[in-house]
Scaffold this active site. Structure first.
Site, mmCIF file in Angstrom:
data_model
loop_
_atom_site.group_PDB
_atom_site.id
_atom_site.type_symbol
_atom_site.label_atom_id
_atom_site.label_comp_id
_atom_site.label_asym_id
_atom_site.label_seq_id
_atom_site.Cartn_x
_atom_site.Cartn_y
_atom_site.Cartn_z
ATOM 1 N N ASN A 73 10.760 -16.849 6.641
ATOM 2 C CA ASN A 73 11.375 -16.893 5.364
ATOM 3 C C ASN A 73 12.861 -17.992 5.463
ATOM 4 O O ASN A 73 13.424 -17.928 6.421
ATOM 5 C CB ASN A 73 11.587 -15.746 4.549
ATOM 6 C CG ASN A 73 10.381 -15.040 4.159
ATOM 7 O OD1 ASN A 73 10.193 -13.704 4.813
ATOM 8 N ND2 ASN A 73 9.471 -15.749 3.586
ATOM 9 N N ARG B 184 4.337 -27.006 4.594
ATOM 10 C CA ARG B 184 3.969 -25.527 4.946
ATOM 11 C C ARG B 184 2.548 -25.394 4.467
ATOM 12 O O ARG B 184 2.561 -25.323 3.185
ATOM 13 C CB ARG B 184 4.962 -24.587 5.005
ATOM 14 C CG ARG B 184 4.508 -23.179 5.906
ATOM 15 C CD ARG B 184 5.437 -22.223 5.942
ATOM 16 N NE ARG B 184 5.996 -21.769 4.576
ATOM 17 C CZ ARG B 184 6.832 -20.955 4.195
ATOM 18 N NH1 ARG B 184 7.313 -20.356 5.383
ATOM 19 N NH2 ARG B 184 7.159 -20.568 2.943
ATOM 20 N N PHE C 263 7.337 1.402 -0.441
ATOM 21 C CA PHE C 263 7.437 -0.108 0.121
ATOM 22 C C PHE C 263 6.602 -0.192 1.298
ATOM 23 O O PHE C 263 6.488 -1.394 1.477
ATOM 24 C CB PHE C 263 8.953 0.056 0.577
ATOM 25 C CG PHE C 263 10.078 -0.152 -0.651
ATOM 26 C CD1 PHE C 263 10.282 -0.965 -1.277
ATOM 27 C CD2 PHE C 263 10.845 0.992 -0.638
ATOM 28 C CE1 PHE C 263 11.256 -1.103 -2.220
ATOM 29 C CE2 PHE C 263 11.571 1.116 -1.727
ATOM 30 C CZ PHE C 263 11.994 0.026 -2.388
ATOM 31 N N LYS D 131 -1.791 -6.931 -2.169
ATOM 32 C CA LYS D 131 -0.782 -6.469 -3.408
ATOM 33 C C LYS D 131 -1.635 -6.608 -4.507
ATOM 34 O O LYS D 131 -1.375 -5.660 -5.551
ATOM 35 C CB LYS D 131 0.274 -7.569 -3.405
ATOM 36 C CG LYS D 131 1.261 -7.477 -2.310
ATOM 37 C CD LYS D 131 2.079 -6.065 -2.131
ATOM 38 C CE LYS D 131 2.778 -6.090 -0.686
ATOM 39 N NZ LYS D 131 3.382 -4.489 -0.879
ATOM 40 N N GLY E 205 13.117 -0.180 5.693
ATOM 41 C CA GLY E 205 13.413 -1.749 5.889
ATOM 42 C C GLY E 205 14.397 -2.371 5.036
ATOM 43 O O GLY E 205 15.083 -1.774 4.409
ATOM 44 N N LYS F 132 4.118 -7.455 5.564
ATOM 45 C CA LYS F 132 4.540 -8.520 4.561
ATOM 46 C C LYS F 132 4.402 -10.007 5.180
ATOM 47 O O LYS F 132 5.146 -10.685 4.336
ATOM 48 C CB LYS F 132 5.719 -8.109 4.016
ATOM 49 C CG LYS F 132 6.804 -8.224 4.934
ATOM 50 C CD LYS F 132 8.100 -7.982 4.502
ATOM 51 C CE LYS F 132 9.209 -8.242 5.467
ATOM 52 N NZ LYS F 132 9.857 -9.612 5.487
ATOM 53 N N TYR G 248 -2.209 -11.350 2.534
ATOM 54 C CA TYR G 248 -1.131 -10.457 2.151
ATOM 55 C C TYR G 248 -1.271 -10.283 0.474
ATOM 56 O O TYR G 248 -1.197 -9.377 -0.001
ATOM 57 C CB TYR G 248 0.069 -11.066 2.645
ATOM 58 C CG TYR G 248 1.287 -10.356 1.989
ATOM 59 C CD1 TYR G 248 1.664 -9.140 2.024
ATOM 60 C CD2 TYR G 248 2.010 -11.556 1.055
ATOM 61 C CE1 TYR G 248 2.781 -8.725 1.518
ATOM 62 C CE2 TYR G 248 3.114 -10.889 0.579
ATOM 63 C CZ TYR G 248 3.495 -9.646 0.612
ATOM 64 O OH TYR G 248 4.649 -9.160 -0.046
ATOM 65 N N SER H 193 4.376 -8.250 -5.502
ATOM 66 C CA SER H 193 4.939 -9.440 -5.025
ATOM 67 C C SER H 193 4.421 -10.542 -6.106
ATOM 68 O O SER H 193 3.371 -10.417 -6.348
ATOM 69 C CB SER H 193 4.656 -9.888 -3.509
ATOM 70 O OG SER H 193 4.919 -11.380 -3.531
#
Ligand code: UD1
Length: 358
Positions: free
Chosen positions: A207, A300, A89, A161, A14, A93, A157, A133
């Site tokens: 993003n 958003r 990783f 984490k 990634g 995401k 999400y 994150s």
């Protein structure tokens, strides 16, 4: 000595994984990559090998597949290169996707990590660096976020984490030999300065930075700036953008820390500086000569006004700090985008399900 260590890198194909591989290899570590190639790219791994002048095994597999992990650990031991530590990783995401498909996120991210941890225990491996994150902090109670800020994620999400961090904390309490460093990333952008590896989101990017480079190159008509009425200097959202190469080097420092002794550690990887959306657009124009068309759009859902890191723990504990500025992030990200308007796909092998191994 770092040279004698062999690392399992899950999700190494990634964006952050591939950049981290380059830095791990440069630091003298040996690596074995494990990736299901749902998001990662085989071409990225080929390029990491070319950039570093080193080859390494790449195993296609899913972290939820206990048997595949057992085979990998056993094979490395047979080869006389047992895995010493894991850099993890592999995960889903995308925040909005996690709201729509929470079970997929808990399955991949939480169940996947549990399967990995169980396989590590069976193989006697007790050193882990985990890709977390800053989203675990949720709405800021105070800025900058330091590592003692309450953990209160606001989407599935983020919860995955936070749950994995909790699991690692509990495991380190229960097993005094275990060491886990969990890295709370702020907003990684940019690309390797060679322009050979970079971010390759599938479909329209979620993003800001990959979206704006796609507008800049003419693939998307304009950037929507989500919210121009925040309580920030210019009304737009403020984030702590960090060059992906700095972030990658933070993993090398974290790994050395994980190898040095047991215990649970959570560390921010950020620069400590906030940049607004409009400031990023201005910096991009200054670095590249391209003015990106944009228009104001509603906020958003789920966004916060501002977020940036207190990066001092990373410096104190890991001896790491970010060194690359916004201009370098823009120039390097733009080099990757202009050389690869269609990401890795144009390189023949594609990213997802194509055949062939690096
Ligand atoms: C987002 C995720 C975060 C995740 C991170 C991964 C959300 C709510 N948060 O963070 O959990 O860890 O990505 O990198 O999705 N913006 C625009 N126009 C765009 C896109 C973004 O104006 O087209 C603005 C956003 O409102 C924000 C800033 O740009 O102010 C950064 O957005 P983004 O790159 O999506 O990152 P985060 O929202 O910080």
């Amino acid at each position: 000595m770092a040279v004698s260590h062999t690392l399992l890198v899950t999700g190494g194909a990634g964006f952050i994984g591939s950049h981290t591989l380059v830095e791990l290899l440069a630091a003298g570590f040996d690596v074995v990559v494990f990736d299901n190639f749902q998001q990662g790219s085989r071409e990225a791994l080929r390029r990491v090998q070319a950039l570093s002048g080193r080859s390494f095994p790449c195993v296609e597999g899913d972290v939820r597949d206990a048997a595949a992990l057992d085979r990998l650990f056993a094979r490395q031991a047979e080869l006389g290169a047992p895995i010493d530590a894991v850099v993890h990783f592999a995960a889903l995401k995308a925040v909005a996707d996690s709201v729509a498909r929470p079970l997929a996120y808990y399955d991949n991210n939480v169940q996947g990590t549990l399967a990995l941890l169980a396989a590590m225990r069976r193989a006697g491996v007790s050193r882990l660096v985990f890709s977390s994150s800053a989203t675990v902090y949720g709405e800021p109670q105070a800025l900058p976020y330091d590592e003692s800020h309450p953990i209160a994620p606001t989407n599935p999400y983020g919860h995955t984490k936070a749950m994995v961090e909790r699991i690692l904390r509990d495991l380190c309490m229960a097993e005094p030999d275990f060491s886990a460093v969990t890295l709370r990333y702020f907003n990684p952008i940019g690309a390797h300065p060679s322009g050979r590896i970079g971010e390759d989101p599938h479909g329209a990017p979620d993003n800001l930075f990959p979206y704006l480079t796609r507008v800049a190159i003419g693939q998307l008509p304009e950037l929507r700036v989500f919210g121009t009425d925040y309580a920030t200097a210019d009304g737009t959202g403020v984030r702590d953008y960090i060059h992906v190469v700095d972030l990658a080097q933070g993993h090398v420092a974290a790994l050395r820390h994980a190898l040095s002794g047991p215990g649970f550690t959570a560390v921010n990887l950020g620069t400590g500086h906030g940049t607004s959306v409009l400031e990023l657009l201005a910096a991009f124009a200054a670095a590249t000569g391209v003015a990106v068309p944009w228009r104001p759009a509603p906020r958003r859902a789920g966004d916060i006004a501002a977020a940036w890191a207190d990066p001092r723990l990373a410096e104190r504990l890991l001896g790491w700090r970010a060194s690359r500025d916004i201009a370098a992030m823009c120039a390097d990200g733009w080099r990757w985008q202009t050389r690869h308007p269609d990401g890795y796909a144009a390189s023949g092998a594609g990213s997802g399900n194509s055949a062939g191994k690096p």
